[in-house]
Design an enzyme around this catalytic site. Structure first.
Site, PDB file in Angstrom:
ATOM      1  N   ARG A  91      -7.020   0.842  -5.676  1.00 37.34           N
ATOM      2  CA  ARG A  91      -7.620   2.076  -5.154  1.00 37.34           C
ATOM      3  C   ARG A  91      -7.223   2.321  -3.705  1.00 37.34           C
ATOM      4  NH1 ARG A  91     -14.028   0.318  -4.718  1.00 37.34           N
ATOM      5  NH2 ARG A  91     -13.689  -1.831  -4.083  1.00 37.34           N
ATOM      6  N   LYS A 106      -8.564   3.787   1.353  1.00 41.11           N
ATOM      7  CA  LYS A 106      -9.170   3.079   0.222  1.00 41.11           C
ATOM      8  C   LYS A 106     -10.120   4.034  -0.490  1.00 41.11           C
ATOM      9  CE  LYS A 106     -11.653  -1.188  -0.922  1.00 41.11           C
ATOM     10  NZ  LYS A 106     -12.223  -2.440  -0.351  1.00 41.11           N
ATOM     11  N   ASP A 118     -11.211   3.509 -11.729  1.00 38.99           N
ATOM     12  CA  ASP A 118     -11.003   4.935 -11.463  1.00 38.99           C
ATOM     13  C   ASP A 118     -10.321   5.187 -10.123  1.00 38.99           C
ATOM     14  OD1 ASP A 118     -13.001   4.445  -9.614  1.00 38.99           O
ATOM     15  OD2 ASP A 118     -14.562   5.500 -10.724  1.00 38.99           O
ATOM     16  N   ARG A 177      -0.716 -10.710   1.402  1.00 40.42           N
ATOM     17  CA  ARG A 177      -1.736 -11.666   0.963  1.00 40.42           C
ATOM     18  C   ARG A 177      -1.082 -12.907   0.356  1.00 40.42           C
ATOM     19  NH1 ARG A 177      -6.089  -7.995  -0.617  1.00 40.42           N
ATOM     20  NH2 ARG A 177      -5.504  -5.897   0.002  1.00 40.42           N
ATOM     21  N   ASP A 247      -5.960 -13.469  -3.745  1.00 39.72           N
ATOM     22  CA  ASP A 247      -5.505 -12.109  -3.424  1.00 39.72           C
ATOM     23  C   ASP A 247      -6.323 -11.488  -2.305  1.00 39.72           C
ATOM     24  OD1 ASP A 247      -7.190 -12.297  -5.970  1.00 39.72           O
ATOM     25  OD2 ASP A 247      -7.622 -10.246  -5.350  1.00 39.72           O
TER      26      ASP A 247
END
Length: 471
Positions: A91, A106, A118, A177, A247
């Protein structure tokens, strides 16, 4: 807006399997909740721009200039100890680099990595991240940051409830990351992809390593050292991240991805802030050990380009180095500057007393920074305080100097979960006053802020709030 130039040339250094270009999905009727003017000034954003409707549109992904091509990163990760090969920015959209910060929205809609999501962020989670990332920065803890936040009339469903969609404009010196390297390790041309990603990270965050023959081993060693420092700082203020998956671990040593976090209130070594963490994997006391475990995963995936034995040997010393740094910080918090072989024992006894008496953690340190010892009538603390008072007699700095130094490391304010919830409740009704009040507190948590004095204390009859990963 026409003059806002964001750099995306760094994408040429990364294999294109590691990202996807994505068009943002703007929210309906966006409204500005807050802007972080301190960060805007730092990255030289024009004040006229951040006060304009164009800034709201920028966060919302409307009318972006031709030079801005939003994209999302791909990455893998170990979530609660289990490997998940296909994750990524589900997102979040990266817009490009401005000065030293990469800007990211974000909540901007579905990406190729959204899976069944979504792509939206709800107002409550956006407010929590916006405020806490700046609070960590104010505390001197390495972190991603946030530049602005908007609400909207767009509705999203979470569970059985309808909530307002929001977008937070995040800023970070790096979004790489541990899971980014896991993704490269799982790729077809892993060695080439790992080298490209490691070289990019070195250019971005560790440029002094660029010319070294063993630069990849040295990169790993520095990531270990930065993670040690991060864990020591987290523990020193009672910060619980809540979901330390690989992550969610920054390769640049930053606090990243604010979800079900909390500042511990009553001291509890086993405190778990994540409602989803049924087994306490990410409890307060486990955080350094989980960080070390995550680093062992990183060593494994870097093994095609660096000596795994050397990396693991370096990581073997993680806990010893962490304890040394952590106890050094705790000594400063207690105003202990001379060396004494019994200081570690004194600190451990303090932890036992705090746990036994359920003392509010950050309030305890601030009070002793002010010479306020109202809590010493409690049995366990009273016994410890006698030892502490005797130890202070060996210090050479004056009481006034000691208190002055202690107030620079022991914050008067931390953003407690009840404060954040109050801000969220008001924001849901269109009142953003508390969001901006708490931003002021967050940016200088060591200041007096007399008008906010009541926020230095726990909320009466407040049951500590636990949040889920969706928070």
């Amino acid at each position: 807006m026409k003059n806002l130039q964001l750099d995306t040339t760094f994408l040429k250094k990364i294999n294109n399997d590691h990202y996807s270009f994505v068009d943002p999905k703007p929210l309906k009727n966006p409204k500005l909740i807050s802007v972080n003017r301190a960060l805007a000034n730092e990255i030289t954003l024009n004040s006229h721009f951040i006060d304009s409707v164009e800034f709201v549109k920028f966060i919302n992904g409307e009318n972006l200039t031709d030079n801005i091509k939003p994209f999302s990163y791909a990455y893998s990760g170990h979530q609660f100890g289990f490997h998940v090969p296909n994750l990524g920015d589900g997102r979040a959209l990266n817009l490009g680099k401005l000065n030293s910060y990469q800007l990211q929205t974000k909540g901007s809609g579905i990406t190729p990595y959204s899976r069944d999501g979504d792509g939206r962020a709800v107002l409550r989670s956006s407010i929590r991240e916006y405020l806490l990332s700046e609070a960590m920065y104010g505390l001197g803890i390495p972190t991603t940051r946030a530049l602005g936040i908007i609400s909207s009339d767009t509705k999203v469903y979470r569970g059985y409830e309808t909530e307002k969609a929001s977008i937070v404009l995040r800023a970070s010196t790096s979004w790489i990351r541990f899971g980014s390297f896991e993704f490269a390790y799982n790729s077809e041309n892993k060695e080439e992809n790992l080298k490209n990603l490691a070289d990019f990270l070195i250019d971005e965050s560790y440029p002094h390593l660029k010319e070294l023959d063993n630069k990849y081993e040295e990169l790993y060693f520095e990531i270990v050292d930065k993670t040690i420092e991060l864990m020591a700082l987290w523990q020193s203020v009672g910060f619980c991240h809540g979901v330390m998956n690989t992550d969610n671990m920054s390769a640049a040593g930053l606090t990243i991805d604010y979800g079900p976090y909390a500042f511990m209130e009553e001291f509890d070594q086993g405190y778990v802030c994540n409602l989803s963490d049924k087994e306490g994997r990410y409890s307060f006391t486990n955080q350094p050990f989980i960080a070390q475990w995550n680093l062992s995963v990183l060593a494994k995936v870097l093994s095609p380009i660096a000596d795994e034995g050397l990396m693991n040997s370096y990581n073997d010393h993680f806990i010893g180095k962490f304890k040394k740094r952590y106890f050094a910080i705790m000594k400063e918090k207690l105003g202990l500057y001379n060396n004494d072989i019994d200081d570690t024992t004194l600190i451990l006894r303090m932890f036992s007393a705090l746990q036994a008496e359920s003392i509010d953690y950050n309030s305890f340190f601030y009070k002793i920074s002010c010479g306020d010892f109202e809590f010493i009538n409690r049995v366990q603390i009273k016994g410890w305080f006698k030892l502490y008072k005797n130890r202070l007699e060996h210090e050479t700095v004056s009481k006034e100097e000691r208190f002055s130094r202690m107030k620079k490391i022991n914050p008067k304010f931390v953003l407690r979960n009840y404060m954040l919830q109050d801000a969220i409740d008001k924001a849901e009704q269109g009142d953003y006053t508390l969001v901006n009040d708490f931003l002021e507190i967050a940016q200088d948590p060591f200041a007096d802020h007399p008008k906010y004095e009541h926020y230095t204390k726990p909320k009466p009859n407040w049951e500590p709030l636990k949040c889920s990963c969706s928070s």
